[in-house]
Design an enzyme around this catalytic site. Structure first.
Site, PDB file in Angstrom:
ATOM      1  N   ASP A 112     -25.812 -13.414 -26.286  1.00  0.00           N
ATOM      2  CA  ASP A 112     -26.195 -13.705 -24.900  1.00  0.00           C
ATOM      3  C   ASP A 112     -27.259 -14.797 -24.913  1.00  0.00           C
ATOM      4  O   ASP A 112     -28.070 -14.879 -25.847  1.00  0.00           O
ATOM      5  CB  ASP A 112     -26.737 -12.451 -24.203  1.00  0.00           C
ATOM      6  CG  ASP A 112     -27.067 -12.718 -22.743  1.00  0.00           C
ATOM      7  OD1 ASP A 112     -26.159 -13.108 -21.986  1.00  0.00           O
ATOM      8  OD2 ASP A 112     -28.245 -12.545 -22.357  1.00  0.00           O
ATOM      9  N   GLU A 154     -30.171 -16.930 -22.247  1.00  0.00           N
ATOM     10  CA  GLU A 154     -30.841 -17.057 -20.954  1.00  0.00           C
ATOM     11  C   GLU A 154     -31.175 -18.533 -20.773  1.00  0.00           C
ATOM     12  O   GLU A 154     -31.541 -19.221 -21.740  1.00  0.00           O
ATOM     13  CB  GLU A 154     -32.104 -16.197 -20.893  1.00  0.00           C
ATOM     14  CG  GLU A 154     -31.881 -14.713 -21.169  1.00  0.00           C
ATOM     15  CD  GLU A 154     -30.941 -14.023 -20.200  1.00  0.00           C
ATOM     16  OE1 GLU A 154     -30.671 -14.592 -19.106  1.00  0.00           O
ATOM     17  OE2 GLU A 154     -30.449 -12.930 -20.527  1.00  0.00           O
ATOM     18  N   HIS A 197     -35.582 -13.857 -15.367  1.00  0.00           N
ATOM     19  CA  HIS A 197     -35.855 -13.641 -16.789  1.00  0.00           C
ATOM     20  C   HIS A 197     -37.273 -13.178 -17.093  1.00  0.00           C
ATOM     21  O   HIS A 197     -37.520 -12.614 -18.160  1.00  0.00           O
ATOM     22  CB  HIS A 197     -35.591 -14.933 -17.573  1.00  0.00           C
ATOM     23  CG  HIS A 197     -34.257 -15.547 -17.290  1.00  0.00           C
ATOM     24  ND1 HIS A 197     -33.084 -14.852 -17.367  1.00  0.00           N
ATOM     25  CD2 HIS A 197     -33.915 -16.816 -16.913  1.00  0.00           C
ATOM     26  CE1 HIS A 197     -32.069 -15.647 -17.069  1.00  0.00           C
ATOM     27  NE2 HIS A 197     -32.548 -16.843 -16.779  1.00  0.00           N
ATOM     28  N   HIS A 214     -33.505  -9.808 -17.118  1.00  0.00           N
ATOM     29  CA  HIS A 214     -32.469 -10.252 -18.045  1.00  0.00           C
ATOM     30  C   HIS A 214     -33.132 -10.755 -19.324  1.00  0.00           C
ATOM     31  O   HIS A 214     -33.909 -11.705 -19.305  1.00  0.00           O
ATOM     32  CB  HIS A 214     -31.636 -11.374 -17.423  1.00  0.00           C
ATOM     33  CG  HIS A 214     -30.722 -10.895 -16.345  1.00  0.00           C
ATOM     34  ND1 HIS A 214     -29.363 -10.756 -16.526  1.00  0.00           N
ATOM     35  CD2 HIS A 214     -30.974 -10.516 -15.076  1.00  0.00           C
ATOM     36  CE1 HIS A 214     -28.818 -10.310 -15.397  1.00  0.00           C
ATOM     37  NE2 HIS A 214     -29.781 -10.162 -14.510  1.00  0.00           N
ATOM     38  N   ASP A 269     -29.648  -7.647 -23.619  1.00  0.00           N
ATOM     39  CA  ASP A 269     -28.316  -7.770 -23.032  1.00  0.00           C
ATOM     40  C   ASP A 269     -27.230  -7.799 -24.108  1.00  0.00           C
ATOM     41  O   ASP A 269     -26.148  -7.234 -23.911  1.00  0.00           O
ATOM     42  CB  ASP A 269     -28.233  -9.032 -22.178  1.00  0.00           C
ATOM     43  CG  ASP A 269     -28.870  -8.843 -20.809  1.00  0.00           C
ATOM     44  OD1 ASP A 269     -29.425  -7.755 -20.556  1.00  0.00           O
ATOM     45  OD2 ASP A 269     -28.826  -9.786 -19.989  1.00  0.00           O
TER      46      ASP A 269
END
Length: 228
Positions: A7, A9, A57, A150, A155
């Site tokens: 994942d 960000e 975030h 997040h 994640d």
């Protein structure tokens, strides 16, 4: 089989508009089971963090200012990934950013064929149902209560659990092996091979003699005598 559940960000939605990666998280699987190896890196995006991205975030400019730039960690990231299958939720988004960053750093890009999209798998398996990571956690009873913001590593850890459920649960190999075939067909896939050399006898000479004497007393028509 080696897989990397991954994942990222980012500061926004389009690398071509100046958005950058601010965090990468990845979890290694071997034969669909976590190995304990992870990759996690915060990255200085070399631009200010938009308010909307900060709210999602929780990563601000002050926090990211002393983090390495992507070009400093790009090869380390590739060394971790190698040729492992990349398991990503909405893979097109992350691959777009990863390959943009790799290209800017003059590093080899990742082929899109290396990615496996769990969003596409979920939509195919549950047509018409919500397929976000949170929705899939609710469907499979996976605890995502720590997901207030997040975060790439969290994640990816959650996605690893979701992915295993999507492909058949905690023992997916057993499910996939029998998929589309009957029980008898599955059992016929394996048969024991003969030993290359017989096992050595554990009988003593006295035991062999006693057995021969016992068989002799049974007469000449017994099965052991006929078979020699």
């Amino acid at each position: 089989m080696r897989e990397i559940v991954l994942d990222t960000e980012t500061t926004g939605f389009e690398p071509e508009e100046g958005d950058r990666i601010v965090e990468i998280g990845a979890v290694e699987l071997h034969n669909h089971m976590p190995t304990g190896r992870v990759y996690h890196q915060y990255i200085n995006p070399e631009r200010s963090m938009p308010t909307a991205a900060f709210e999602v975030h929780g990563l601000g400019d002050d926090f990211l200012r002393d983090k390495p730039k992507f070009k400093a960690i790009g090869q380390e990231f590739l060394d971790f990934v190698q040729d492992g299958k990349l398991v990503i939720h909405n893979a097109a988004f992350d691959m777009k950013f990863l390959n943009a960053e790799l290209g800017w750093a003059n590093l080899p890009t990742l082929p899109n064929s290396q990615a496996l999209d769990t969003l596409a798998i979920a939509r195919k398996k549950f047509p018409g149902s919500p397929a976000s990571l949170d929705a899939l956690c609710r469907r499979f009873g996976i605890d995502n209560s720590a997901r207030e913001k997040h975060g790439a590593l969290l994640d990816s850890e959650i996605l690893a659990e979701v992915y295993l459920e999507l492909i058949g649960g905690r023992q997916p190999d057993l499910v996939l092996a029998s998929s589309g075939s009957s029980k008898d067909t599955t059992e016929e896939a394996w048969r024991p091979e003969p030993r290359p050399s017989p096992l050595a006898s554990r009988l003593t000479e006295d035991e062999k003699a006693a057995h021969a004497e016992f068989i002799g007393k049974m007469g000449g028509d017994v099965l052991w005598t006929k078979l020699g």
